[in-house]
Each structure stands twice: as structure tokens, then as C-alpha cells.
Scaffold this motif. Structure first.
Motif, PDB file in Angstrom:
ATOM      1  N   THR A  18     -40.953  36.333  55.517  1.00 57.71           N
ATOM      2  CA  THR A  18     -40.620  35.678  56.779  1.00 57.71           C
ATOM      3  C   THR A  18     -39.116  35.678  57.032  1.00 57.71           C
ATOM      4  O   THR A  18     -38.681  35.809  58.170  1.00 57.71           O
ATOM      5  CB  THR A  18     -41.177  34.239  56.812  1.00 57.71           C
ATOM      6  OG1 THR A  18     -40.668  33.507  55.694  1.00 57.71           O
ATOM      7  CG2 THR A  18     -42.689  34.248  56.765  1.00 57.71           C
ATOM      8  N   ASN A  19     -38.315  35.550  55.977  1.00 60.84           N
ATOM      9  CA  ASN A  19     -36.859  35.561  56.153  1.00 60.84           C
ATOM     10  C   ASN A  19     -36.354  36.895  56.699  1.00 60.84           C
ATOM     11  O   ASN A  19     -35.392  36.937  57.452  1.00 60.84           O
ATOM     12  CB  ASN A  19     -36.151  35.270  54.829  1.00 60.84           C
ATOM     13  CG  ASN A  19     -36.274  33.825  54.406  1.00 60.84           C
ATOM     14  OD1 ASN A  19     -36.545  32.945  55.213  1.00 60.84           O
ATOM     15  ND2 ASN A  19     -36.079  33.577  53.121  1.00 60.84           N
ATOM     16  N   GLN A  41     -46.309  30.915  46.495  1.00 59.98           N
ATOM     17  CA  GLN A  41     -45.712  31.666  47.599  1.00 59.98           C
ATOM     18  C   GLN A  41     -46.651  32.637  48.306  1.00 59.98           C
ATOM     19  O   GLN A  41     -46.202  33.401  49.149  1.00 59.98           O
ATOM     20  CB  GLN A  41     -44.443  32.403  47.161  1.00 59.98           C
ATOM     21  CG  GLN A  41     -43.333  31.461  46.785  1.00 59.98           C
ATOM     22  CD  GLN A  41     -42.018  32.167  46.521  1.00 59.98           C
ATOM     23  OE1 GLN A  41     -41.970  33.303  46.082  1.00 59.98           O
ATOM     24  NE2 GLN A  41     -40.941  31.477  46.796  1.00 59.98           N
ATOM     25  N   GLN A  97     -50.535  38.224  54.059  1.00 55.57           N
ATOM     26  CA  GLN A  97     -49.131  38.012  54.392  1.00 55.57           C
ATOM     27  C   GLN A  97     -48.549  39.138  55.221  1.00 55.57           C
ATOM     28  O   GLN A  97     -47.692  38.922  56.054  1.00 55.57           O
ATOM     29  CB  GLN A  97     -48.310  37.774  53.145  1.00 55.57           C
ATOM     30  CG  GLN A  97     -47.970  38.996  52.345  1.00 55.57           C
ATOM     31  CD  GLN A  97     -46.831  38.734  51.370  1.00 55.57           C
ATOM     32  OE1 GLN A  97     -46.306  37.625  51.280  1.00 55.57           O
ATOM     33  NE2 GLN A  97     -46.450  39.743  50.648  1.00 55.57           N
ATOM     34  N   PRO A 154     -41.796  33.632  51.495  1.00 58.30           N
ATOM     35  CA  PRO A 154     -40.595  33.337  52.274  1.00 58.30           C
ATOM     36  C   PRO A 154     -39.693  34.557  52.443  1.00 58.30           C
ATOM     37  O   PRO A 154     -39.018  34.683  53.454  1.00 58.30           O
ATOM     38  CB  PRO A 154     -39.890  32.253  51.452  1.00 58.30           C
ATOM     39  CG  PRO A 154     -40.944  31.665  50.596  1.00 58.30           C
ATOM     40  CD  PRO A 154     -41.938  32.744  50.333  1.00 58.30           C
ATOM     41  N   VAL A 167     -48.769  33.719  51.213  1.00 58.47           N
ATOM     42  CA  VAL A 167     -48.882  33.292  52.598  1.00 58.47           C
ATOM     43  C   VAL A 167     -50.317  33.560  53.046  1.00 58.47           C
ATOM     44  O   VAL A 167     -50.791  34.691  52.997  1.00 58.47           O
ATOM     45  CB  VAL A 167     -47.899  34.064  53.506  1.00 58.47           C
ATOM     46  CG1 VAL A 167     -48.129  33.710  54.969  1.00 58.47           C
ATOM     47  CG2 VAL A 167     -46.471  33.757  53.102  1.00 58.47           C
TER      48      VAL A 167
END
Length: 174
Positions: A78-79, A112, A122, A75, A114
Motif C-alpha cells: 500500500t505504501n 501483514q 493483496q 503495508p 492483506v
């Protein structure tokens, strides 16, 4: 002389004249934060990865120099994407150093991780808007990759690059 990859990174950032690193602390980047403890580089701790990326973007734009974002996996990646994409659109040089899961967990779907279309991918999320995306496969490759990352971010039409580093590699000696 051997040294930890995290210590080499901080020394290299000092050599490059980096004064601030924009970060949200996470377990995948604690080795780097620990290495910065008694060094001249200050980390700007934020409460959200998107804030870190936008702050780095504004800093680079105002100072007209390359900024550095240190972020966490999943995350966190992506954030931060919106701020990094803004840097790409406005040709702002930025080096994003991404802490990742330990390399021995790749493809085992730990917390977590990805997984897009293949295991341990990721960093592929950033490929559409970064000049280059590197995934560090071994500690011996890190010094060359980080040097190339800064050169590419600043050369030609400036823009962001991503260096994805498994957290276990930050703690390896080279």
C-alpha cells in the motif's frame, strides 16, 4: 539445469539490461536480494516503499527505460501504490515484483497479510491502476510470467504491472 527462482529472476533482469532495482528490504524479498549479491544489478535501498516507487518512476522517466521495484507485502504494497499509480497515469513502464507471504499461509491471516474480499488477495489493490496483475501460484509459472510482465509493461501504451510472488516460491528450484 535447475536453479532457484530468485537466481533465475536476477539472471533475467541482467539479460533485460536492468541496472538498478528500487527496494525496501523485507523478509519476503531477501532471497532476491541475496541472489543479487554478486551480480551486476545494484539495489537502491530506500527507507520507505513510497520512496522506492517514486525513485523508480523518476529513473524510468529520465532514462526512458523500464524500472523495477521490489517490495514487501501488506503495508509495503500500500505504501508503494502512489508511485506506481503515478507511473500508470504518465505511461511509465514499471515492473513491480511483490514479495508475499508463503503460499502455505494463504488465508490463515498471518502477520501483514492483506485480506480484501477474499483470502490472499493483496495484489488486487493494484488492479485499478496496473496494466496487469499476476499472482505466481507455482514456481514453474514464474519464468513465463516475468517475461510477459516486461513485454506488457513496455508494449502499447506503457505502464506498470505487478508480479506477486510468495516468498517460498523465490526459494524453489525450477
Amino acid at each position: 539445469m535447475k536453479d532457484l527462482v530468485s537466481h533465475q529472476l536476477v539472471k533475467y533482469l541482467e539479460y533485460r539490461g536492468i541496472k538498478h532495482v528500487f527496494v525496501l528490504c523485507g523478509h519476503t524479498n531477501t532471497a532476491v536480494l541475496s541472489a543479487m549479491e554478486k551480480r551486476s544489478i545494484k539495489f537502491v535501498n530506500t527507507r520507505h516503499e513510497q520512496v522506492a516507487a517514486h525513485a523508480a518512476y523518476c529513473y524510468a522517466r529520465a532514462k526512458q527505460e523500464t524500472s523495477v521495484v521490489l517490495r514487501h507485502l501488506g503495508p509495503g504494497l500500500t505504501n508503494a501504490a502512489t508511485g506506481v499509480a503515478n507511473a500508470a497515469l504518465d505511461c511509465i513502464p514499471m515492473v513491480v515484483i511483490a514479495g508475499d507471504i508463503p503460499s502455505h499461509y494463504y488465508g490463515k491471516h498471518p502477520h501483514q497479510e492483506v485480506n480484501l474480499h477474499s483470502d490472499a488477495s493483496q495484489c488486487e489493490i493494484y488492479r485499478p491502476f496496473c496494466k496487469r496483475v499476476w499472482r505466481v501460484e507455482s514456481p514453474e509459472l514464474f519464468p513465463e510470467i516475468i517475461s510477459k510482465a516486461f513485454q506488457l509493461a513496455e508494449s502499447g501504451q506503457p505502464g506498470p504491472v505487478l508480479v506477486d510472488v510468495p516468498m517460498d516460491i523465490f526459494s524453489k528450484e525450477v
